[in-house]
Scaffold this motif. Structure first.
Motif, mmCIF file in Angstrom:
data_model
loop_
_atom_site.group_PDB
_atom_site.id
_atom_site.type_symbol
_atom_site.label_atom_id
_atom_site.label_comp_id
_atom_site.label_asym_id
_atom_site.label_seq_id
_atom_site.Cartn_x
_atom_site.Cartn_y
_atom_site.Cartn_z
ATOM 1 N N LYS A 129 -26.451 89.855 33.612
ATOM 2 C CA LYS A 129 -26.519 88.410 33.845
ATOM 3 C C LYS A 129 -27.803 87.807 33.264
ATOM 4 C CE LYS A 129 -22.725 87.788 36.272
ATOM 5 N NZ LYS A 129 -21.639 86.889 35.810
ATOM 6 N N ARG A 130 -28.877 88.593 33.303
ATOM 7 C CA ARG A 130 -30.146 88.076 32.796
ATOM 8 C C ARG A 130 -30.050 87.748 31.304
ATOM 9 N NH1 ARG A 130 -35.202 88.124 35.001
ATOM 10 N NH2 ARG A 130 -34.447 89.412 36.722
ATOM 11 N N PHE A 131 -29.234 88.511 30.556
ATOM 12 C CA PHE A 131 -29.019 88.229 29.138
ATOM 13 C C PHE A 131 -28.436 86.824 28.988
ATOM 14 C CE2 PHE A 131 -28.766 88.452 24.907
ATOM 15 C CZ PHE A 131 -28.072 89.464 24.264
ATOM 16 N N GLU A 132 -27.448 86.504 29.800
ATOM 17 C CA GLU A 132 -26.831 85.187 29.732
ATOM 18 C C GLU A 132 -27.819 84.100 30.134
ATOM 19 O OE1 GLU A 132 -22.603 87.124 31.275
ATOM 20 O OE2 GLU A 132 -23.298 85.219 32.106
ATOM 21 N N THR A 133 -28.598 84.371 31.213
ATOM 22 C CA THR A 133 -29.535 83.370 31.720
ATOM 23 C C THR A 133 -30.625 83.064 30.704
ATOM 24 O OG1 THR A 133 -29.147 84.143 33.979
ATOM 25 C CG2 THR A 133 -31.127 82.826 33.588
ATOM 26 N N ILE A 134 -31.221 84.121 30.128
ATOM 27 C CA ILE A 134 -32.330 83.923 29.201
ATOM 28 C C ILE A 134 -31.849 83.322 27.875
ATOM 29 C CG2 ILE A 134 -34.065 85.131 27.818
ATOM 30 C CD1 ILE A 134 -34.441 87.050 30.133
ATOM 31 N N SER A 135 -30.730 83.818 27.350
ATOM 32 C CA SER A 135 -30.259 83.332 26.047
ATOM 33 C C SER A 135 -29.616 81.956 26.140
ATOM 34 C CB SER A 135 -29.258 84.326 25.450
ATOM 35 O OG SER A 135 -28.054 84.343 26.210
ATOM 36 N N GLY A 136 -29.060 81.632 27.301
ATOM 37 C CA GLY A 136 -28.378 80.350 27.455
ATOM 38 C C GLY A 136 -26.936 80.374 26.991
ATOM 39 N N SER A 138 -22.960 81.738 27.192
ATOM 40 C CA SER A 138 -22.026 82.139 28.239
ATOM 41 C C SER A 138 -21.491 83.540 27.974
ATOM 42 C CB SER A 138 -20.862 81.155 28.315
ATOM 43 O OG SER A 138 -20.070 81.226 27.138
ATOM 44 N N ASN A 139 -20.815 84.079 28.979
ATOM 45 C CA ASN A 139 -20.194 85.398 28.867
ATOM 46 C C ASN A 139 -19.236 85.437 27.683
ATOM 47 O OD1 ASN A 139 -18.273 87.573 29.319
ATOM 48 N ND2 ASN A 139 -19.245 87.825 31.296
ATOM 49 N N GLU A 140 -18.413 84.410 27.568
ATOM 50 C CA GLU A 140 -17.419 84.382 26.487
ATOM 51 C C GLU A 140 -18.092 84.277 25.116
ATOM 52 O OE1 GLU A 140 -14.588 81.304 26.975
ATOM 53 O OE2 GLU A 140 -13.568 81.657 25.066
ATOM 54 N N GLU A 141 -19.168 83.463 25.035
ATOM 55 C CA GLU A 141 -19.853 83.302 23.758
ATOM 56 C C GLU A 141 -20.497 84.606 23.304
ATOM 57 O OE1 GLU A 141 -22.305 80.059 25.031
ATOM 58 O OE2 GLU A 141 -21.242 78.624 23.783
ATOM 59 N N ILE A 142 -21.139 85.317 24.229
ATOM 60 C CA ILE A 142 -21.798 86.567 23.876
ATOM 61 C C ILE A 142 -20.779 87.587 23.386
ATOM 62 C CG2 ILE A 142 -23.106 88.528 24.812
ATOM 63 C CD1 ILE A 142 -24.552 86.581 26.620
ATOM 64 N N SER A 143 -19.618 87.598 23.998
ATOM 65 C CA SER A 143 -18.591 88.576 23.612
ATOM 66 C C SER A 143 -18.120 88.372 22.180
ATOM 67 C CB SER A 143 -17.397 88.487 24.573
ATOM 68 O OG SER A 143 -16.739 87.228 24.442
ATOM 69 N N ASN A 144 -18.329 87.161 21.625
ATOM 70 C CA ASN A 144 -17.898 86.871 20.258
ATOM 71 C C ASN A 144 -19.067 86.819 19.275
ATOM 72 O OD1 ASN A 144 -15.054 86.537 20.818
ATOM 73 N ND2 ASN A 144 -15.571 84.585 21.796
ATOM 74 N N MET A 145 -20.259 87.233 19.731
ATOM 75 C CA MET A 145 -21.444 87.195 18.875
ATOM 76 C C MET A 145 -21.862 88.613 18.501
ATOM 77 S SD MET A 145 -23.604 84.247 20.932
ATOM 78 C CE MET A 145 -24.965 84.177 19.771
ATOM 79 N N VAL A 206 -32.657 97.809 26.283
ATOM 80 C CA VAL A 206 -33.136 96.699 27.102
ATOM 81 C C VAL A 206 -34.131 95.885 26.287
ATOM 82 C CG1 VAL A 206 -32.835 97.864 29.316
ATOM 83 C CG2 VAL A 206 -34.983 98.101 28.087
ATOM 84 N N GLY A 207 -34.314 94.640 26.679
ATOM 85 C CA GLY A 207 -35.313 93.761 26.075
ATOM 86 C C GLY A 207 -36.224 93.218 27.155
ATOM 87 N N ILE A 208 -37.519 93.385 26.967
ATOM 88 C CA ILE A 208 -38.503 92.942 27.950
ATOM 89 C C ILE A 208 -39.286 91.762 27.383
ATOM 90 C CG2 ILE A 208 -40.513 93.615 29.328
ATOM 91 C CD1 ILE A 208 -37.942 94.988 30.135
ATOM 92 N N ASP A 209 -39.377 90.696 28.150
ATOM 93 C CA ASP A 209 -40.140 89.509 27.753
ATOM 94 C C ASP A 209 -41.629 89.852 27.703
ATOM 95 O OD1 ASP A 209 -41.407 87.067 27.482
ATOM 96 O OD2 ASP A 209 -40.053 86.007 28.818
#
Length: 737
Positions: A129-136, A138-145, A206-209
């Protein structure tokens, strides 16, 4: 307890403290049951206090809390009523698989950074979920990127190469800016590990800020730059402060900084530096009196304490000046008084914000740190001004014949002293003062031979210049003072020496001030050193914390696989293999601290081509695998001699590795960091290693050559090695152009 809010831990005296109603069958918590009966799974309907009934499915395992005291570890998950099964059961197949997925989801979503899993085609398979929150996105958008879609154009190739390295070498890492939906770039440290998922190779990581780490590094570099500027006596205080505040505002764009001083009356404000604030605002506050209602800055200097205003429009501290601040769109403020060792106000440091709110904990730490450096800068300039004024006083005193003027008659051998001699040193005129021995006898014994010999040599050579010495001279009260004694020769028309005329000046106060400045300089250097150590320790702590948390998560998953393998005969080998992969992943995560990516260059062919040629020659021998990486390199930015020095260092270390290490692999990394104005060179091998202290004791010629070459350009060398652990040579050299 796992819930839709994440993992929750409770600690009560007993389980009945959690629920108002719970029914547990006798014999449930029995350590004497066979090991195959565990973990035990059971469903219970419980009534939470003042809330509805919940269906909770529990997994119970016996644990030892402390010697001779046993207990139970319970993991509960809410389940729909239709899936609830009464009694106890040991679900080793679908039930545990579902729970394993739920647990892994919770672990992934509880990670401090972003989590990702994608296949070799760049198709995302899992993320948190943090990936979605930080990147802005959505779940559906990430699945197609694809992974490179989250990076700027200039970093896409860099990331693509890193991903490719994972699928070829098994592991890699990178530092890059994650581009969010709104275009914001957030610095991150990314890891990548090759795993098999659904029977195909995939990348997990993982990606750490690292935004705060980057800011800390930039702040440290800025402080070093400002202190260097401040060490130049020709640099103005206002110019130095402008450079410092502009640097702070670049690192923290939401801040607008100002350093204010007081007029000589100690009651009125005067703007010293405010490069980021409107000029009209700075001019308006000039001359305003300090006081409890004179804005945050005026109140802070008046009350001698920190004043934080979260909303200028409503804070009574801004009663007299809120309209002025709001007219320039200034909405919040934090001010600190800057005081000397005597508790006197020497300045005020103020931060303005364009939005209401209060500074974060991290921002407050930066504000305190900045105020301390403002104090150092101002106190140093004030001390320099005191020395300047002191020198002016001595010049005026000399013009007023307040110096101890002396006249040595070479024919009679007598000394004649001016009035200033008796005034400054407390002597009364009498015949003994006219003798040469009087002067010689009052020179400090430790200085006597040097000073007398110097004066005699000057006279013997009949030098037309000026004789000058500093030494300790004894006053009438027996105390010694430091004097500056100067003289010149007087000749008659026949060029015969007739007189030596000069003056003595008490420079004790000047020397004491110089010592004070020197002590301040030493204290400043200690502060710089401590700041560097603190930044290093902070960086190490942050990286260590990230690895600690990451490794714990990986090992936890590995443990889960191991536990499941105990009860699942059919999947035991697969589960143990997964456990082994997690352990290897954890080991590789720990090792990644010793890895880095860097850039390169030389003259005729260019440094990059020269190094590549060297690498190809070594590869041709088939004795060692050599890899060379470069980042942001430009031959035009450094001089020829420095390119040659870098190439010779690489040659020397490669030769050392070939001759002594027995290594199979060698990695050369070269980077040009124009922001910090430094070149970074790292050379690592997987050979037999050594004890660096023993090498230093033996004064190895190879390493001595490397150190000597680096010293030519004020470079620094560090060696990381241990027996059977290979060697890593780190070279840091300032860019010369």
């Amino acid at each position: 307890m796992l819930s839709d809010k994440g993992i929750r831990n409770y600690q009560y005296k007993n389980i009945f403290s959690i629920f108002s109603e719970i029914s547990i069958e006798p014999g449930l918590f029995n350590h004497d049951l066979a090991k195959d009966d565990f973990p035990r799974i059971f469903d219970l309907q419980v009534s939470l206090k003042k809330t509805k009934c919940l269906n909770i499915q529990w997994i119970a395992s016996p644990v030892t809390i402390r010697p001779r005291q046993k207990g139970w570890q319970l993991t509960g998950m809410e389940t729909p009523p239709e899936k609830t099964r009464p009694g106890f059961y040991n679900d080793s197949h679908n039930g545990l698989a579902q729970k394993e997925k739920s647990l892994s989801d919770s672990i992934i979503n509880s990670m401090p950074g972003i989590f990702y899993l994608f296949d070799q085609n760049g198709k995302f398979l899992r993320w948190n979920k943090r990936f979605e929150t930080i990147s802005g996105f959505s779940n559906e958008e990430i699945s197609n990127m694809s992974p490179v879609d989250f990076f700027s154009t200039k970093e896409k190739n860099y990331i693509s190469n890193g991903i490719e390295k994972v699928f070829t070498d098994g592991i890699s890492d990178a530092e890059a800016n994650l581009v969010t939906r709104n275009g914001t770039e957030i610095p991150h440290y990314f890891t990548g590990q090759l795993i098999t998922f659904d029977r195909k190779p995939c990348l997990i990581g993982v990606g750490i800020d690292i935004s705060e780490l980057r800011k800390a590094e930039q702040l440290l570099a800025l402080e070093k730059k400002v202190l260097k500027i401040n060490s130049d006596q020709n640099a103005s205080l206002a110019g130095t402060m402008d450079c410092f505040l502009l640097g702070i505002e670049k690192i923290f764009p939401d801040m607008r900084c100002a350093v204010l001083t007081l007029d000589e009356d100690g009651l009125s404000i005067r703007t010293l530096s405010a490069p980021g604030l409107p000029t009209a605002f700075s001019e308006h506050i000039n001359g305003l009196p300090i006081g409890p209602e004179a804005g945050s800055f005026g109140a802070a200097m008046h009350l001698k304490k920190r004043i934080i205003t979260t909303e200028i429009a409503k804070d009574p501290v801004w009663k007299s000046f809120k309209d002025l601040a709001l007219a320039f769109d200034l909405r919040a403020c934090c001010s600190l008084p800057v005081m000397n060792a005597d508790g006197e106000i020497i300045a005020g440091f103020t931060i303005f914000y364009k939005l209401p709110g209060k500074p974060s904990k991290e921002e407050l730490a930066v504000i305190d740190r900045t105020a301390d450096l403002v104090k150092i800068i101002i106190e140093k300039k004030q001390a320099e001004e005191k020395i300047k004024l002191s020198n002016q006083r001595y010049t005026l005193a000399t013009k007023a014949t307040n110096d101890a003027i002396w006249d040595w008659d070479m024919k009679s051998g007598l000394y004649f002293w001016g009035e200033g001699f008796y005034t400054q040193f407390g002597f009364k005129p009498f015949s003994n003062t006219y003798n040469k021995t009087f002067w010689e006898n009052h020179i400090h014994p430790a200085d006597s031979e040097r000073v007398i010999q110097s004066k005699e040599n000057f006279i013997r050579k009949k030098d037309n210049g000026l004789w000058s010495e500093e030494y300790r001279f004894q006053k009438a009260d027996g105390k010694y003072v430091i004097v500056s004694d100067r003289g010149f020769l007087v000749f008659d028309e026949n060029k015969n020496l007739t007189r030596v005329i000069g003056s003595m000046q008490d420079i004790t106060e000047k020397k004491n001030l110089e010592r004070k400045i020197l002590q301040q300089e030493l204290s400043k250097q200690k502060l710089i050193g401590q700041a560097m150590i603190n930044a290093q320790e902070k960086e190490r702590a942050e990286i260590g914390q990230e690895l600690h948390d990451n490794v714990n998560q990986i090992l936890s998953t590995g443990k889960l696989y191991a536990e499941l393998a105990k009860t699942n005969d059919e999947e035991r080998l697969s589960l143990l293999e997964s456990c082994s992969q997690n352990i290897n992943h954890a080991i590789n995560e720990i090792r990644k601290l010793t890895r880095a990516l860097v850039p390169a260059s030389i003259e005729d062919l260019g440094l990059l081509d020269s190094i590549n040629d060297l690498v190809e020659n070594i590869k041709a021998t088939k004795k060692m695998n050599v890899e060379f990486y470069s980042i942001d390199w430009s031959d035009e930015n450094i001089e020829k001699a420095q390119k040659l020095t870098l190439f010779r260092i690489i040659q020397e270390q490669v030769s050392n590795v070939i001759k002594h290490s027995g290594a199979s692999n060698l990695i050369i990394e070269l980077e040009m960091d124009e922001y910090e104005n430094i070149i970074k060179l790292n050379i690592a091998d997987d050979g037999k290693g050594f004890d660096p202290e023993k090498i230093k004791a033996k004064k190895s010629l190879g390493f001595s050559n490397i150190i000597s070459r680096a010293d030519l350009f004020d470079g620094k060398i560090s060696i990381q090695s241990a027996p059977e652990r290979g060697c890593r040579l780190n070279v840091r050299i300032p860019i010369h152009n």
